[in-house]
Design an enzyme around this catalytic site. Structure first.
Site, PDB file in Angstrom:
ATOM      1  N   CYS A   2      16.611   9.722 -17.593  1.00  0.00           N
ATOM      2  CA  CYS A   2      15.261   9.655 -18.152  1.00  0.00           C
ATOM      3  C   CYS A   2      14.802   8.206 -18.264  1.00  0.00           C
ATOM      4  CB  CYS A   2      15.245  10.261 -19.548  1.00  0.00           C
ATOM      5  SG  CYS A   2      15.804  11.954 -19.587  1.00  0.00           S
ATOM      6  N   ARG A  27      15.521   5.483 -11.036  1.00  0.00           N
ATOM      7  CA  ARG A  27      16.596   5.937 -11.922  1.00  0.00           C
ATOM      8  C   ARG A  27      16.938   7.403 -11.696  1.00  0.00           C
ATOM      9  NH1 ARG A  27      16.896   2.727 -16.830  1.00  0.00           N
ATOM     10  NH2 ARG A  27      17.297   4.579 -18.064  1.00  0.00           N
ATOM     11  N   TRP A  74      15.216  13.570 -16.579  1.00  0.00           N
ATOM     12  CA  TRP A  74      16.350  14.003 -15.754  1.00  0.00           C
ATOM     13  C   TRP A  74      17.044  15.079 -16.582  1.00  0.00           C
ATOM     14  CZ3 TRP A  74      21.822  13.768 -15.904  1.00  0.00           C
ATOM     15  CH2 TRP A  74      22.464  13.904 -14.671  1.00  0.00           C
ATOM     16  N   ASN A  99      15.142   9.717 -24.410  1.00  0.00           N
ATOM     17  CA  ASN A  99      16.138   9.525 -23.355  1.00  0.00           C
ATOM     18  C   ASN A  99      17.504   9.640 -24.017  1.00  0.00           C
ATOM     19  OD1 ASN A  99      17.814   8.606 -21.350  1.00  0.00           O
ATOM     20  ND2 ASN A  99      17.050   6.501 -21.344  1.00  0.00           N
ATOM     21  N   GLY A 100      18.403  10.442 -23.450  1.00  0.00           N
ATOM     22  CA  GLY A 100      19.732  10.585 -24.046  1.00  0.00           C
ATOM     23  C   GLY A 100      20.002  12.032 -24.396  1.00  0.00           C
ATOM     24  N   GLU A 481      34.363   5.104  -0.607  1.00  0.00           N
ATOM     25  CA  GLU A 481      32.978   4.668  -0.805  1.00  0.00           C
ATOM     26  C   GLU A 481      32.089   5.188   0.332  1.00  0.00           C
ATOM     27  OE1 GLU A 481      31.249   3.628  -3.087  1.00  0.00           O
ATOM     28  OE2 GLU A 481      29.538   2.670  -2.177  1.00  0.00           O
ATOM     29  N   LYS A 485      28.877   7.619  -0.208  1.00  0.00           N
ATOM     30  CA  LYS A 485      27.533   7.289   0.304  1.00  0.00           C
ATOM     31  C   LYS A 485      26.973   8.457   1.096  1.00  0.00           C
ATOM     32  CE  LYS A 485      26.601   4.638  -1.531  1.00  0.00           C
ATOM     33  NZ  LYS A 485      27.368   3.885  -2.475  1.00  0.00           N
ATOM     34  N   GLU A 488      26.135  11.564  -1.149  1.00  0.00           N
ATOM     35  CA  GLU A 488      25.060  11.467  -2.145  1.00  0.00           C
ATOM     36  C   GLU A 488      23.670  11.400  -1.530  1.00  0.00           C
ATOM     37  OE1 GLU A 488      25.015   8.037  -4.806  1.00  0.00           O
ATOM     38  OE2 GLU A 488      25.930   6.809  -3.260  1.00  0.00           O
ATOM     39  N   HIS A 504      49.526  16.171   4.913  1.00  0.00           N
ATOM     40  CA  HIS A 504      49.962  16.920   3.722  1.00  0.00           C
ATOM     41  C   HIS A 504      48.911  17.922   3.267  1.00  0.00           C
ATOM     42  CE1 HIS A 504      53.521  14.471   3.439  1.00  0.00           C
ATOM     43  NE2 HIS A 504      52.766  13.387   3.557  1.00  0.00           N
ATOM     44  N   LYS A 603      20.021   6.672 -11.074  1.00  0.00           N
ATOM     45  CA  LYS A 603      20.552   5.346 -10.790  1.00  0.00           C
ATOM     46  C   LYS A 603      21.406   4.841 -11.937  1.00  0.00           C
ATOM     47  CE  LYS A 603      20.978   1.451  -8.604  1.00  0.00           C
ATOM     48  NZ  LYS A 603      21.944   1.449  -7.479  1.00  0.00           N
TER      49      LYS A 603
END
Ligand code: AGP
Length: 608
Positions: A2, A27, A74, A99-100, A481, A485, A488, A504, A603
């Protein structure tokens, strides 16, 4: 996550709010809304989806006002929808953005419902507006009402509160979620991130945990959690305004990938002078590095991958045991702190809730020192850590971390050299390592020249559902990484494996429909990796290998080889990350996803 923007001015603040929300879009969010206090009283507008839809609604409504709060949501409690979007109202004069997460919202909601309040959303946030309303009904003014209500909230939150009954001010609160006050001339603002306010001011006050701000046109008063009025320092934003613009690039992510040579140069600037520079890395406290007997690294996501690379470097070069763990696991488990352990957090934003919580818990344990490797000097992580090593990447807007990652690695490399030198690494070896680091921006520039070839390669991935990324040694975290990438931003399932682990289990997945991406620099493990690649070939797997020019790997049926510049071993993880970033970018563009704001992601992850 948010985002909050608030403003009070003589002029109409609606454009400030919309521009602020647009600058917070990076964000991640799913709906947006605002409340304005104008001649028509309180007007609220909300829309599911993009800020552009809210802007359109605002145009149609023609709403204006000199005071306003705005929000991008969000979703945590309640699906993304207009009904759950902020601001939430209680009565027709009071609006709140949040927010939170309010952890005790269920109990508060039962209590409020029993007291006759009807809820219009499924959110945890709505309890806040009704609690404030209740206080106002009992005779409190807006400031006192908010100060009382925050004592009843558990969890992390930042709040913006306006009331049509008190249009000369609005109230903001920070407790666990970031919030900054922006100072203008005859007008003032708040936002979750100073970037949101750069078009209107470069002067900021960073609220501390528990601070309540009373924001008027001509003044801002701050009150600490105990109610006492406090002064906080004013900071001037030092970055360039344009850093937060896309410029000629189609996406922020592409801009940020191509900015890496410059960002790395900034990270290394003034830090490559030699032993003396390293001995001054943390001023007088640098001497502490001599005593380090263990390193504990804590981070999330991409920053965790940077930590995972650093672990190899720390053990190999400084001879110190090192553990790396994701913050969300570390913070909830009992752990033993070996004597003289250096606690290191890594974070681009410095606001990641799990990383911050791990740091806060660690300040009560017996660590030798707490160090943050971070990109945002004004962040909570930097302010709450004893020591900081700034990565100087400049604002990173794309949700997918790129320049933040490579600059974290460069900063961590410097840290490792300082640690190794403090523990006896000789001058000659140190000079050699520093000389290698000087080449880094140029080598990344060369890797970027592979862009056109990678764009073509990306076509092979567009229709795929799954991919595997392989690496060995420091290249294993690079493969992790690369997989992160790709998943996402392109929404293709991607997994990373240390190549030796393939047999394995994951080898069972390999077939012609599952591309296997491998990073094959010329290092001690190259021959081992080649054997692993043969295991893939023998099962009909399609290989895409980023290999050193001298790795003696060539295109053949079932294997595409992309030649990488020759790179000193110390820089391999940094330079080899670049083509993987480009690959995921081009695949995502071809698949038509929202590259800079991928679905479901944020973000700055300021909630648990
Ligand atoms: C990676 O592309 C993501 N943006 C994510 O994994 C990110 O690295 C993670 O959320 C940690 O963020 P931080 O570095 O700001 O703490």
């Amino acid at each position: 996550m948010c985002g909050i923007v608030g403003a009070i001015a003589e002029r109409n603040v609606a454009p400030i709010l919309i521009a602020g929300l647009q600058r917070l879009e990076y964000r991640g969010y799913d709906s947006a809304g605002l409340a304005l206090l104008g001649s028509a009283g309180l007007v609220r507008l909300r829309r599911e989806g993009k800020v552009a839809a809210l802007e359109q609604a605002l145009k149609q409504a023609g709403a204006q006002g000199g005071v306003g709060i705005a929000h991008t949501r969000w979703a945590t409690h309640g699906v993304p929808s207009e009904r759950n979007a902020h601001p939430h109202l209680s009565g027709d004069a009071l609006a709140v953005v949040h927010n939170g997460i309010i952890e005790n919202y269920q109990a508060l909601r039962f209590e409020l419902e029993a007291g006759g309040y009807a809820f219009a959303s499924d959110t945890d946030s709505e309890v806040v507006v009704h609690l404030i309303h209740q206080q106002l009904q009992q005779g409190a003014d807006l400031l006192a009402a908010v100060q009382h209500v925050v004592t009843r909230l558990e969890g992390a939150y930042a709040l913006g509160v306006v009331s049509a009954d008190e249009p000369q001010r609005f109230i903001a609160v920070r407790s666990g979620s970031p919030l900054v006050v922006g100072l203008g001339i005859g007008e003032n603002y708040v936002a979750s991130d100073q970037l949101a306010l750069l078009p209107v001011t470069n002067r900021f006050v960073f609220l501390q945990e528990g601070d309540v701000a009373e924001v008027r046109r001509e003044s801002v008063r701050l009150f600490a959690a105990d109610g006492a009025e406090v002064q906080r320092p004013v900071h001037e934003f030092e970055g360039a305004h344009e850093d937060a613009e896309k410029g000629e690039y189609r996406h922020f992510m592409l801009k940020e990938i191509f900015e890496q040579p410059l960002a790395l140069q900034r990270t290394l600037e003034g830090r490559l002078g030699g032993a003396e520079d390293l001995a001054q890395m943390f001023g007088e406290r640098t001497a502490m590095l001599r005593d380090v007997q263990c390193v504990q690294i804590i981070a999330c996501g991409t920053s965790y991958h940077a930590g995972a690379v650093a672990r190899y470097w720390i053990e190999a070069l400084a001879g110190v045991p090192c553990q790396v763990e994701v913050a969300s696991e570390f913070r909830y488990r009992a752990h033993v702190v070996p004597e003289k352990t250096l606690f290191v957090t890594i974070s681009q934003s410095g606001e990641t809730a799990d990383t911050l919580a791990a740091l806060r818990a660690a300040t009560h344990a017996h660590y030798l020192a707490h160090l943050a490797v971070c990109n945002v000097p004004s962040s909570s992580l930097v302010r709450e850590s004893e020591l900081a090593l700034l990565t100087r990447a400049g604002p990173e807007i794309g949700v997918a971390s790129t320049k933040a990652f490579t600059t974290q690695l460069a900063a961590l490399r410097l840290l490792v050299l300082a640690l190794a030198h403090a523990r006896g690494l000789g001058e000659a070896a140190l000079s050699q390592h520093l000389e290698e680091l000087r080449q880094l921006p140029n080598l990344v520039e060369k890797a970027l020249q592979m862009d056109a070839a990678i764009q073509t390669l990306a076509e092979d991935f567009v229709e795929k559902q799954h991919t595997l990324f392989l690496g060995r040694g420091t290249q294993y975290p690079v493969a992790m990484e690369g997989a992160l990438k790709l998943k996402e931003i392109s929404y293709i399932h991607a997994e990373a494996y240390p190549a030796g682990e393939l047999k394995h289990g994951p080898l069972a997945l390999v077939d012609k429909d599952m591309p296997v991406v491998a990073v094959a620099p010329r290092d001690d493990l190259l021959e081992k990796l080649k054997s692993n690649l043969q295991e893939v070939r023998a099962r009909g797997g399609e290989l895409y290998v980023f290999a050193d020019q001298q790795a003696e790997l060539q295109d053949e049926a079932g294997m595409r080889v992309l030649a990488m510049p020759t790179v000193p071993e110390s820089l391999i993880p940094i330079v080899y990350s670049v083509p993987l970033q480009l690959l995921s970018y081009h695949v995502a563009v071809l698949r038509g996803t929202d590259v800079d704001q991928p679905r479901n992601l944020a973000k700055s992850v300021t909630v648990e």
